[in-house]
Write a protein that holds these residues in place. Structure first.
Motif, PDB file in Angstrom:
ATOM      1  N   ASN B 198      27.858  36.101  53.423  1.00  0.00           N
ATOM      2  CA  ASN B 198      28.922  35.120  53.657  1.00  0.00           C
ATOM      3  C   ASN B 198      30.326  35.652  53.405  1.00  0.00           C
ATOM      4  OD1 ASN B 198      26.906  33.253  54.149  1.00  0.00           O
ATOM      5  ND2 ASN B 198      26.749  32.784  51.960  1.00  0.00           N
ATOM      6  N   PRO B 199      30.741  36.696  54.098  1.00  0.00           N
ATOM      7  CA  PRO B 199      32.098  37.186  53.856  1.00  0.00           C
ATOM      8  C   PRO B 199      33.138  36.116  54.192  1.00  0.00           C
ATOM      9  CG  PRO B 199      31.154  38.211  55.803  1.00  0.00           C
ATOM     10  CD  PRO B 199      30.071  37.431  55.175  1.00  0.00           C
ATOM     11  N   SER B 200      34.122  35.976  53.318  1.00  0.00           N
ATOM     12  CA  SER B 200      35.180  34.991  53.539  1.00  0.00           C
ATOM     13  C   SER B 200      36.352  35.681  54.223  1.00  0.00           C
ATOM     14  CB  SER B 200      35.617  34.421  52.200  1.00  0.00           C
ATOM     15  OG  SER B 200      36.897  33.889  52.324  1.00  0.00           O
ATOM     16  N   LYS B 201      36.884  35.026  55.237  1.00  0.00           N
ATOM     17  CA  LYS B 201      37.996  35.637  55.970  1.00  0.00           C
ATOM     18  C   LYS B 201      39.326  34.942  55.641  1.00  0.00           C
ATOM     19  CE  LYS B 201      35.273  38.464  58.212  1.00  0.00           C
ATOM     20  NZ  LYS B 201      35.217  39.877  57.836  1.00  0.00           N
ATOM     21  N   ASP B 202      39.330  34.185  54.570  1.00  0.00           N
ATOM     22  CA  ASP B 202      40.544  33.447  54.189  1.00  0.00           C
ATOM     23  C   ASP B 202      41.746  34.352  54.009  1.00  0.00           C
ATOM     24  OD1 ASP B 202      39.232  31.151  54.241  1.00  0.00           O
ATOM     25  OD2 ASP B 202      39.209  30.772  52.078  1.00  0.00           O
ATOM     26  N   PHE B 203      41.471  35.552  53.509  1.00  0.00           N
ATOM     27  CA  PHE B 203      42.587  36.443  53.146  1.00  0.00           C
ATOM     28  C   PHE B 203      43.465  36.802  54.342  1.00  0.00           C
ATOM     29  CE2 PHE B 203      41.127  40.467  54.873  1.00  0.00           C
ATOM     30  CZ  PHE B 203      39.764  40.258  55.031  1.00  0.00           C
ATOM     31  N   PHE B 204      42.921  36.719  55.559  1.00  0.00           N
ATOM     32  CA  PHE B 204      43.717  37.094  56.731  1.00  0.00           C
ATOM     33  C   PHE B 204      44.983  36.252  56.850  1.00  0.00           C
ATOM     34  CE2 PHE B 204      39.828  39.194  58.258  1.00  0.00           C
ATOM     35  CZ  PHE B 204      40.385  40.412  58.622  1.00  0.00           C
ATOM     36  N   THR B 205      44.903  35.019  56.402  1.00  0.00           N
ATOM     37  CA  THR B 205      46.075  34.146  56.520  1.00  0.00           C
ATOM     38  C   THR B 205      47.060  34.366  55.379  1.00  0.00           C
ATOM     39  OG1 THR B 205      44.876  32.465  55.301  1.00  0.00           O
ATOM     40  CG2 THR B 205      44.806  32.322  57.708  1.00  0.00           C
ATOM     41  N   LYS B 206      46.597  34.969  54.303  1.00  0.00           N
ATOM     42  CA  LYS B 206      47.433  35.059  53.098  1.00  0.00           C
ATOM     43  C   LYS B 206      48.171  36.394  52.948  1.00  0.00           C
ATOM     44  CE  LYS B 206      44.372  31.900  50.669  1.00  0.00           C
ATOM     45  NZ  LYS B 206      43.153  31.872  49.876  1.00  0.00           N
ATOM     46  N   VAL B 207      47.631  37.451  53.567  1.00  0.00           N
ATOM     47  CA  VAL B 207      48.204  38.786  53.321  1.00  0.00           C
ATOM     48  C   VAL B 207      49.572  38.931  53.966  1.00  0.00           C
ATOM     49  CG1 VAL B 207      47.894  41.258  53.725  1.00  0.00           C
ATOM     50  CG2 VAL B 207      45.922  39.821  53.152  1.00  0.00           C
ATOM     51  N   LYS B 208      50.519  39.406  53.163  1.00  0.00           N
ATOM     52  CA  LYS B 208      51.833  39.722  53.716  1.00  0.00           C
ATOM     53  C   LYS B 208      52.292  41.015  53.053  1.00  0.00           C
ATOM     54  CE  LYS B 208      56.289  37.639  54.837  1.00  0.00           C
ATOM     55  NZ  LYS B 208      57.174  38.697  54.413  1.00  0.00           N
ATOM     56  N   LEU B 209      52.289  42.065  53.836  1.00  0.00           N
ATOM     57  CA  LEU B 209      52.649  43.372  53.279  1.00  0.00           C
ATOM     58  C   LEU B 209      54.158  43.526  53.313  1.00  0.00           C
ATOM     59  CD1 LEU B 209      50.779  45.681  52.348  1.00  0.00           C
ATOM     60  CD2 LEU B 209      51.149  46.769  54.546  1.00  0.00           C
ATOM     61  N   ASN B 210      54.713  44.017  52.226  1.00  0.00           N
ATOM     62  CA  ASN B 210      56.149  44.262  52.168  1.00  0.00           C
ATOM     63  C   ASN B 210      56.391  45.730  51.859  1.00  0.00           C
ATOM     64  OD1 ASN B 210      57.232  41.539  52.395  1.00  0.00           O
ATOM     65  ND2 ASN B 210      56.105  41.194  50.498  1.00  0.00           N
ATOM     66  N   TYR B 211      57.500  46.232  52.342  1.00  0.00           N
ATOM     67  CA  TYR B 211      57.829  47.617  52.012  1.00  0.00           C
ATOM     68  C   TYR B 211      58.829  47.655  50.868  1.00  0.00           C
ATOM     69  CZ  TYR B 211      60.090  52.128  52.023  1.00  0.00           C
ATOM     70  OH  TYR B 211      60.607  53.322  51.604  1.00  0.00           O
ATOM     71  N   ARG B 212      58.501  48.429  49.879  1.00  0.00           N
ATOM     72  CA  ARG B 212      59.446  48.749  48.810  1.00  0.00           C
ATOM     73  C   ARG B 212      59.348  50.252  48.597  1.00  0.00           C
ATOM     74  NH1 ARG B 212      56.589  45.748  45.554  1.00  0.00           N
ATOM     75  NH2 ARG B 212      56.649  43.710  46.509  1.00  0.00           N
ATOM     76  N   PRO B 213      60.457  50.968  48.419  1.00  0.00           N
ATOM     77  CA  PRO B 213      60.346  52.417  48.201  1.00  0.00           C
ATOM     78  C   PRO B 213      59.237  52.697  47.186  1.00  0.00           C
ATOM     79  CG  PRO B 213      62.635  51.780  48.282  1.00  0.00           C
ATOM     80  CD  PRO B 213      61.848  50.501  48.352  1.00  0.00           C
ATOM     81  N   TYR B 214      58.336  53.614  47.555  1.00  0.00           N
ATOM     82  CA  TYR B 214      57.114  53.774  46.781  1.00  0.00           C
ATOM     83  C   TYR B 214      57.351  54.592  45.511  1.00  0.00           C
ATOM     84  CZ  TYR B 214      52.168  54.128  45.880  1.00  0.00           C
ATOM     85  OH  TYR B 214      50.935  54.026  45.295  1.00  0.00           O
ATOM     86  N   ALA B 215      57.242  53.907  44.387  1.00  0.00           N
ATOM     87  CA  ALA B 215      57.529  54.559  43.097  1.00  0.00           C
ATOM     88  C   ALA B 215      56.485  55.614  42.751  1.00  0.00           C
ATOM     89  CB  ALA B 215      57.570  53.499  41.999  1.00  0.00           C
ATOM     90  N   GLY B 216      55.311  55.526  43.391  1.00  0.00           N
ATOM     91  CA  GLY B 216      54.225  56.432  43.018  1.00  0.00           C
ATOM     92  C   GLY B 216      54.335  57.827  43.615  1.00  0.00           C
ATOM     93  N   ILE B 217      55.296  58.053  44.490  1.00  0.00           N
ATOM     94  CA  ILE B 217      55.398  59.380  45.129  1.00  0.00           C
ATOM     95  C   ILE B 217      55.623  60.471  44.084  1.00  0.00           C
ATOM     96  CG2 ILE B 217      56.916  60.786  46.599  1.00  0.00           C
ATOM     97  CD1 ILE B 217      56.730  58.760  48.678  1.00  0.00           C
TER      98      ILE B 217
END
Lengths: 486, 311
Positions: B198-217
């Protein structure tokens, strides 16, 4: 730097030791230390607004002298209004500009006009409402010849910016605080111990009760449509205790910290939820603000003298201004108006000063009548807080509509009510214990002021230790003090 | 004044002593507390320690745990594989320090962080990893403020409850062992292999990717320097990402890709656009692949690694 933060726990001992061990022989040095510590404390929030604070202090110090030295009444008035205008101007720009601009635009569009005021991305300087009122009370008192201007800029600066009261009061009066700053302070063991106890009680109220109640209040107020009426009632009650324990907890910490430095601040709360009518509630809630408005607004307007109409008008003005003081939102105005509506029948029937003393004084048993009076007043207050807490008038009305539905008769539930880090039943139980402790200590300055004084020392210390451990144990998500936003 | 300071000092010592006693955890949760998802760290390290060098170590968050078939990769390349991927919330710093602790000369490390992966991660989860696997305590630093918060609040809250539960004869509930997020869901290589239902696909509506300069580089480049000094090969792999969300998040993903191309010293094996998979092969987050998706990603990884001269 929050009172309930580690930084503050480190800051206080350092200032305390310097105050009593390094600068104790010279009053000026002691005051300079308090001033530097206060500016440092304030700069920890945002150093840019420190300049605004210093400017405000300088303005009132200068105009205070000018009011005093002016030969003619017109000159005195000029300097008074200059101070009032600039102070309220800052407050207006930082706190109310967007509200008034937005409301005016809405009003014009309602009548078919198109207008566009640029809203500004303004950050509200922490404590501006509080230090502005400190300064104003000082210039008003000079104008009314209640006090003479303070000669020392350092002393006056400490009066306005003394760090325990700088960001959320109590709103002090020059007649009360300035003489203490001008006098040599001598360390008093009992006073300092009392101060620590008051800090402990304030932290308990804030961390154990307010922060945990906040978690559920936020959950319910953010999604009222998801909950039955009974849960919404619970949400309103959670907020009722959150706001009280948050703000009175802050005030207790402020008063306690000041006592460590040998300074007594004005009492801000006197068990308001044990009031038997709304008039009594307002004599016990945020006392320093209520008395400020009474002295500098209500009485100059005519107070409760004059005809019925002017008494009603004055009451509405003071409650609406008090609402607006809390924030730039129609919800605060509605909260103020509702309290005015509660208050006016008492005023007109001359029963607004019926309950002056603490309820069930001298440890006597509460009567059934008093009990129901308290419950009724508490209910009115809790209802008004719904407006105070809601994002908009519409949201408040929806919340109230949700309460007065059939689901009010159900057992409070809600799928996500159990999703918080604490158990709501535990928080309710703690709140009940808290109410009982407040009731037991209702004749004291703060609830635990005399608790255990006659107990053997080990038992008394166990009591304090239990409070400390409870603070650590129930410490949940750290919440900002609600009144910092005002 | 002396009396005040003396009394206050005694009281403070008493508070510290009481908290210390409460924190002794007289009734440790023991093995019962190690069945949760993070408990898999013990098995991953045990497996890594017993296989021969050189090894391929996959390092990253749950996109790695859910996203590769280690056995197939090992069989195809003839190099044993350890999947160290566990949880993005442990933070990049933790993951890289863990990889440093495990990797030996001649090993190959494939770093595959999620987009927006925090460098520091969540302290509570790192402490939980340390509780189960004490060596994990060396993968992160605890500042003074955190130490005091841990001592007086975090540890007290956990241990006091455990102790109280035992005193009241109420044994604490163990972790459920029949769910995806449990230690028993991992195979010996460190991959999550439980059958998902029963995989839930709810997350598709919630994900919003944002760009922030990547501190981990900075951390990734410093890891590369460490690897070079210790003769460890390192590669960078983008996480698998659902097709529809990729289209929606093109702008931030391209911004990350540009930044990595520009500043990362580690060789990048694949473009983000080559790491997208049909939405239907994702489980409950944009990084968790279903078994079918895991096989698709594994095919790509094998093909990419075959191009590199790993031996």
């Amino acid at each position: 730097m929050l009172f309930n933060s580690l930084n503050f726990a480190l800051f206080i001992p350092v200032v305390f030791l310097l105050y009593w061990f390094v600068t104790n022989r010279n009053l000026t040095f002691q005051n300079i230390l308090l001033l530097v510590a206060s500016y440092f404390f304030y700069a920890c929030w945002d150093y840019r607004f420190l300049f605004l604070l210093i400017f405000s202090i300088f303005l009132d110090f200068y105009t205070g002298h000018k009011i005093h030295s002016a030969k003619r009444q017109a000159g005195k008035k000029f300097w008074l209004w200059l101070s009032v205008g600039v102070n309220l101007g800052f407050l207006g720009v930082f706190k109310y500009y967007n509200f008034f601009a937005g409301s005016f635009t809405d009003l014009l569009s309602h009548f078919g006009f198109r207008a566009s005021f640029t809203t500004l991305n303004i950050v509200l300087p922490v404590g501006i409402s509080f230090y502005t009122f400190h300064g104003l009370s000082y210039v008003f008192d000079i104008y009314r010849k209640r006090i003479t201007p303070c000669k020392s800029f350092v002393e006056y600066s400490v009066f306005v910016s003394f760090f325990p009261l700088l960001v959320a009061g109590p709103i002090e009066r020059a007649t009360h605080l300035l003489p203490q700053i001008q006098q040599k302070r001598i360390f008093d063991y009992d006073k300092a111990v009392d101060g620590l106890k008051q800090i402990l009680w304030g932290l308990f109220k804030k961390i154990v009760i307010a922060d945990n109640c906040a978690e559920f209040a936020n959950m319910i107020f953010n999604n009222p449509a998801h909950y039955p009426g009974s849960t919404l009632v619970l949400g309103a009650l959670f907020f009722t205790f959150q706001i009280y324990c948050d703000f009175s907890g802050y005030s207790d910490i402020a008063l306690g910290v000041a006592r460590l430095f040998g300074i007594e601040l004005l009492r801000n709360f006197a068990y308001p939820y044990f009031s038997r009518d709304i008039a009594e509630f307002w004599r016990r809630w945020h006392i320093s603000l209520s008395s400020w408005f009474k002295d500098y607004l209500y009485i100059p307007l005519g107070g409760s003298r004059g005809n019925t109409w002017s008494r009603i008008r004055n009451t509405f003005i003071i409650f609406l201004v008090s609402g607006l003081w809390h924030g730039a939102n129609w919800t605060f105005l509605a909260w103020g108006a509702l309290n005015a509506i509660y208050f006016i029948p008492l005023l007109l029937s001359k029963r607004n000063r019926t309950h002056i003393d603490v309820v069930a004084k001298d440890g006597r048993f509460i009567s059934i009548k008093e009990f129901f009076q308290i419950i009724f007043t508490f209910g009115l207050t809790a209802f008004a807080w719904i407006f105070f807490r809601s994002e908009s008038i519409g949201a408040a009305l929806n919340y109230i509509r949700g309460i007065f539905s059939r689901s009010i008769l159900t057992i409070p539930t809600g799928a996500s009510l159990s999703g918080g880090s604490s158990n709501p039943v535990t928080i309710i139980a703690l709140t009940v214990i808290f109410i009982l402790m407040e009731w037991a200590g209702r004749e004291q300055l703060f609830a635990i002021a005399k608790t255990g004084l006659k107990w053997p020392k080990p038992l008394r210390w166990t009591f304090y230790l239990t409070l400390v451990i409870a603070i650590f144990y129930f410490c949940g998500i750290q919440q900002q003090f609600v009144y910092f936003q005002f | 004044m002396k009396k005040f300071i003396a009394t206050l000092s005694v009281f403070t010592v008493l508070v510290v002593a009481v908290v210390y006693i409460c924190n002794r955890n007289y009734y440790p949760t023991g093995a019962k507390g190690n069945d949760g998802y993070i408990g898999a760290i013990v098995d991953k390290h045990a497996y890594a320690a017993k296989i021969k060098l050189p090894r391929i170590l996959f390092c990253g968050g749950s996109n790695v745990a859910f996203g590769i078939n280690s056995k197939r990769i090992a069989d195809s390349l003839g190099i044993p594989v350890v999947n160290l991927g566990l949880l993005g919330s442990l933070g990049l710093d933790f993951m890289l320090n863990e990889a440093k602790a495990v990797a030996r000369p001649s090993d190959i490390v494939i770093v595959s962080p999620e987009y927006e992966l925090s460098v520091d991660g969540a302290h509570t989860l790192k402490k939980e990893a340390q509780r189960i696997f004490p060596q994990a305590g060396t993968y992160f630093k605890t500042g003074l403020e955190q130490f005091i918060t841990d001592f007086f609040i975090e540890d007290l809250q956990k241990n006091f409850a455990v102790t109280l539960a035992h005193l009241l004869h109420r044994p604490q509930k163990g972790f459920p062992t029949n769910v995806v997020y449990s230690r028993s869901s991992f195979n010996q290589y460190g991959d999550v292999v439980r059958n998902f239902t029963n995989p839930s696909k709810d997350f598709f509506t919630k994900v919003k990717l944002n760009y922030r300069p990547y501190a981990g580089i900075k951390n990734l480049n410093s890891f590369k320097d460490y690897a070079d000094k210790n003769h460890i090969k390192v590669f960078f792999l983008y996480p698998g990402f659902p097709q529809s969300l990729y289209k929606k998040s093109l702008k931030p993903i391209n911004a990350y890709a540009d930044e990595f191309d520009r500043e990362l010293k580690i060789k990048i094996l694949i473009k983000p656009s080559d790491a997208i998979f049909p939405d239907s092969v994702f489980y409950d987050t944009e990084y968790h692949l279903l078994p079918s998706g895991r096989e698709l990603r594994t095919d790509k990884v094998i093909a990419l690694l075959k191009k590199e001269k790993l031996k």
